[in-house]
Structures are given as C-alpha cells and as structure tokens.
Design a protein around this motif. Structure first.
Motif, PDB file in Angstrom:
ATOM      1  N   LEU A 170      -2.083   6.913  12.732  1.00 47.88           N
ATOM      2  CA  LEU A 170      -2.385   6.632  11.327  1.00 47.88           C
ATOM      3  C   LEU A 170      -1.829   5.279  10.924  1.00 47.88           C
ATOM      4  O   LEU A 170      -0.772   4.861  11.390  1.00 47.88           O
ATOM      5  N   ASN A 171      -2.526   4.625  10.016  1.00 48.66           N
ATOM      6  CA  ASN A 171      -1.968   3.452   9.354  1.00 48.66           C
ATOM      7  C   ASN A 171      -0.676   3.879   8.649  1.00 48.66           C
ATOM      8  O   ASN A 171      -0.563   5.006   8.142  1.00 48.66           O
ATOM      9  N   ALA A 197       0.810   3.095   5.763  1.00 44.86           N
ATOM     10  CA  ALA A 197       0.749   3.500   4.354  1.00 44.86           C
ATOM     11  C   ALA A 197       0.008   4.826   4.202  1.00 44.86           C
ATOM     12  O   ALA A 197       0.298   5.610   3.295  1.00 44.86           O
ATOM     13  N   MET A 198      -0.950   5.087   5.098  1.00 47.11           N
ATOM     14  CA  MET A 198      -1.673   6.362   5.077  1.00 47.11           C
ATOM     15  C   MET A 198      -0.704   7.509   5.375  1.00 47.11           C
ATOM     16  O   MET A 198      -0.791   8.584   4.776  1.00 47.11           O
ATOM     17  N   ARG A 257      -1.490  -5.407  -2.817  1.00 47.38           N
ATOM     18  CA  ARG A 257      -1.879  -4.053  -2.401  1.00 47.38           C
ATOM     19  C   ARG A 257      -1.173  -2.972  -3.227  1.00 47.38           C
ATOM     20  O   ARG A 257      -1.639  -1.831  -3.284  1.00 47.38           O
ATOM     21  N   ARG A 290       2.166   1.843  -3.525  1.00 45.97           N
ATOM     22  CA  ARG A 290       1.147   2.462  -4.374  1.00 45.97           C
ATOM     23  C   ARG A 290       1.017   3.954  -4.065  1.00 45.97           C
ATOM     24  O   ARG A 290       0.959   4.788  -4.971  1.00 45.97           O
ATOM     25  N   ALA A 291       0.972   4.266  -2.764  1.00 44.55           N
ATOM     26  CA  ALA A 291       0.845   5.671  -2.345  1.00 44.55           C
ATOM     27  C   ALA A 291       2.013   6.495  -2.890  1.00 44.55           C
ATOM     28  O   ALA A 291       1.842   7.624  -3.355  1.00 44.55           O
ATOM     29  N   ALA A 318       0.839  -1.204   0.000  1.00 49.97           N
ATOM     30  CA  ALA A 318       0.000   0.000   0.000  1.00 49.97           C
ATOM     31  C   ALA A 318       0.873   1.252   0.000  1.00 49.97           C
ATOM     32  O   ALA A 318       0.538   2.259  -0.635  1.00 49.97           O
ATOM     33  N   GLN A 330       1.226   8.156   2.408  1.00 44.72           N
ATOM     34  CA  GLN A 330       0.389   8.879   1.441  1.00 44.72           C
ATOM     35  C   GLN A 330       0.369  10.379   1.723  1.00 44.72           C
ATOM     36  O   GLN A 330       0.532  11.196   0.823  1.00 44.72           O
ATOM     37  N   VAL A 331       0.160  10.738   2.977  1.00 44.35           N
ATOM     38  CA  VAL A 331       0.066  12.161   3.332  1.00 44.35           C
ATOM     39  C   VAL A 331       1.397  12.867   3.074  1.00 44.35           C
ATOM     40  O   VAL A 331       1.447  13.946   2.470  1.00 44.35           O
TER      41      VAL A 331
END
Lengths: 256, 256
Positions: A149-150, A152-153, A54, A28-29, A25, A156-157
């Motif tokens: 936060l997760n 991968a999140m 993922r 991907r991010a 994940a 992402q941020v």
C-alpha cells in the motif's frame, strides 16, 4: 467532533518518509478521521510545498507535527507502540489486524495512556530493530497479489478503523416520512388484491404464488406512509378507470 | 489470490474524475485489495502519465479500465449499485456504512450478480440524479471536523472493507516455537519462587502478593518453550551463583 471522539492520546509516527507529498496526504487522512498528532522521524522533505498541497485542509496537522531524530524519541512516553509491517519477520511478533489495532489503541486512549502507531519508509517499511520496539505489529489485509500500500493509504485505513471501532454512529439521515404500519400494509394488500382481480390479472380460485410474491416484495421495500398513500391512490385510480371502461377485456395473467 | 477471493463481479466506477493521478492511485488501492475492474465515466485525463505513475504496479488495472460516456452505461448490467455520498440529500436514501456496503456487495458477488460502487467528482461528488440511480448510498465515517476524503483514499477504504468482510484470515505468521504448557509454567513458577527465596527477595512467611503478581505477569506473556528454557536456565545460573557466593547478603525486598 474530533474532541468528542477523544483521540488525543493517539499519535501517528512516520519514520524516514522520503516524499513530502506522502506526509501531506497522511496528514489529510488523519484529520479526516479526527487524529491530529503527527510525529516525523527524520523526514527527508519537511516542511515542503508538496506536503502542504496534499494536506489540503489539514495544514494544522502539519504545523503541529513533532520532528524527532529517532524513533525512540518519538515513542518515549508511549504505553503502547504498534508498528505496521507487511513482511514476515525472522522472529515472529504478535501480529494483529487493523480492527484489533483500533481496539487496543482505543482502550489505551480510554485509560489516558499514550499510543503510537508507527509507519515505515515508502520502499522498505520499518527495520527489524524498529519493529522490535513495538508491542504489536499490525498488518493491513490485502489481496496478496499486490500487497504494498501507499504510505498515506495505510495511514487512512488504520485511522478509519479507529473511527469505525470507536462506535461513532453513522450520521444516519432521518427519513422524511414515518414508516407505514402493518395495518397500513394489510389494507394496501387487500386493496391491491381487489384491484388485481378487478383488472383480471388475478384469479382468487387459482391464486398460485401471486399474492405471496407481491407481499414479499412490498415488505422488502418497507414503504413509508406517503409511499403507501401514493400506491393506494394509484390503485383507486385504476379502480375508477376499470369500472368506467366496462368494455375492457380481462388481461391474461401470463406472468405466473 | 485475487481470484481465490473472487471479487470478479465487483466494479469500481469513477465519475468525471478531474485528475489522472487520482485514477492511478485508485487503481493501486483497488489492486492492493484484489479488485481489478475499473470503469471511468468521462475522465478528464485518461490515459495519463500521472495515472500510470501513481498506479505503480497496478498498470494492468488501468489498461483494463472501461471508459464510458455515461453512468447509465457503466452500471447497465449491475444488480446492485452503491453510490458514495458525503452530503445529506434532499430526499433521504438508504445510507449504509463501508462494512454494510462490503456485506451487500459480497453477497451479490457470491450470487454471481454484478455490483458497481460509484465514486463522484473530486470537488462535488455525485450529482443528485446520479445518486438516484443507486440502491444505497455509502458514507465513510469521519471525524466530522474535516469530512472530505481524497477520492483514491475513499476507494482504498471501501475496497479494504471488501477484504476485511470477506473474512480472509490474517496471514498469521506461525510462531517459531511451540507454546509452553501449564505444567512447564508451574515448574517454572516453583523454580522462580525457590530462587526468589534463595536470593532473599521473597519471604514465604510474609509472601504479600509477590507470587500472584509474577504469575499474572508470566501468564500474560504466554511464553513459548524456548523462552521457558531460557528463563529456567537463567534461574539455574542464579542458583549456582548464589550458592557459591555464600557471603552475599540477602537483597532487601522493598518492592512490595
């Protein structure tokens, strides 16, 4: 486009990630934001089917990932190391937000120097000795109520802010019609007022705020030329219909 | 703290989500950012074990979720509807970025009016007729190379910008020591220069840029009082060691 943006000197370092799915994940991010260089320090599961699943279309980021046996190895050639940190530490460290993190990272990248942004374990983050290998700590603002936060999140941020602060213009869709001019609008307002009077909705001797409110409304819409033509055509149709139907009673203006 | 931030008038609407896991991950992303109101339009799997698992500590967001049978129902009482859109549309719509999305949403929230931010299907996003129920379309900037974000990741970015633009100050850790004053620093520089001369590293008759470079370096560090004391103590120790060891040869200054 990732090359145009030039994030070549930026790496994401994931330290002792437990779940392969989070690695996928994160990949991907990263790719969504044009960041392609992934370093993994002692991942528990890698490569793994979950990571590949993922990652979806970011398999190339996983394939290019550099697996290291220590954080020191992963950041050895970096001129700027920024560690993600949610918790307050015993010895305070310079703490920055994701916007400043992006600014500092982009500045280094622009100078051609390597930056690592380091993410810790899913459950415990980075250890104090790892955080003390960082120039800065970055903290993603949260509601405070639930700040974890997760992994991968968080990636992402942080990567989103790189794109955001790099000033890449929003791929604005070009409008399909040119905007109406001030003259177009004034002609329309004259026509509108005439029509309001004609149908008995507007009394020029007792105008109250009607035209002001309508002007404000149409200025806010910022109409294009085709919309203007549609509205003018509608008014003309009302003009014809009203002049033919001379028996029509004036409409009582109860709105204002 | 979510209440302090006051995101009470903001809802996240997920339209026809296929995977329960994405609903759970979105709920966690929301709660991390203090957004608690989730609307689900015809979810394929809900409630589901995967949603609960991925929500981690955001189970309350899932429990409070409102399940609707149409988008119209989910947004009926909203004064502002913003739809997420990755693709260019036949009829261009006002397109904003996540920062502007947050600004407009916070303004409405401040006025006490309801805002919905609407996310489409994992594979196909929102349909054109759904997007035409929106005041604005929001587009998350990406690298262009791979622009399809995971659904929950998109929720994370949009909700992160709400916190970011709400101007919530970074929970800056208070430094544990007061900063050194300009006078402290000047005393230190005098002591440093004396010591550099004493050990033979610095020739005041041929100073080159040495002190300028050292001043610049220490100003950049912006030392605190304890650090200043440590450095002064170190210099004093050098002074003592050097005066006792009168046999020590001056160190050749080859650096500058």
């Amino acid at each position: 486009m990732a090359e145009v943006m030039g994030f070549q000197k930026i790496r994401i370092v994931l330290v002792e990630t437990s779940h392969g799915g989070n690695i996928g994940a994160a990949a991907r991010a990263m790719k969504n934001m044009g960041v392609s260089r992934l370093y993994l320090v002692n991942p528990a599961e890698f490569p793994s089917a979950q990571a590949t699943f993922r990652a979806v279309s970011a398999g190339d980021v996983l394939e290019g990932a550099v697996v290291c046996s220590s954080l020191a190895e992963a950041i050895a050639d970096c001129s700027l190391v920024i560690g993600t940190s949610a918790r307050e530490r015993k010895i305070p460290w310079p703490l920055i937000d994701p916007v400043t993190c992006a600014e500092k990272t982009l500045e280094m990248n622009h100078q051609g120097a390597e930056t690592a942004i380091v993410f810790g374990r899913e459950d415990r983050g980075l250890k104090n000795e790892e955080l003390q290998n960082c120039h800065y700590h970055v903290n993603i603002p949260t509601s405070g109520d639930y700040s974890s936060l997760n992994l991968a999140m968080a990636v992402q941020v942080i990567c989103y802010e790189l794109v955001n602060q790099s000033g890449l213009p929003l791929p604005q869709e070009s409008w399909d019609q040119p905007p109406a001019s001030a003259e177009d609008l004034n002609h329309f307002f004259e026509h509108l007022e005439r029509t309001l009077v004609q149908v008995g909705f507007h009394d020029p001797d007792n105008p109250r705020q009607l035209m002001s409110r309508l002007r404000r409304l149409f200025y806010r819409i910022n109409p294009d030329q085709m919309e203007m033509n549609i509205l003018r055509g509608f008014l003309t149709a009302i003009n014809h219909a009203s002049s033919q139907d001379t028996a029509a009673l004036p409409v009582d203006n109860t709105k204002e």
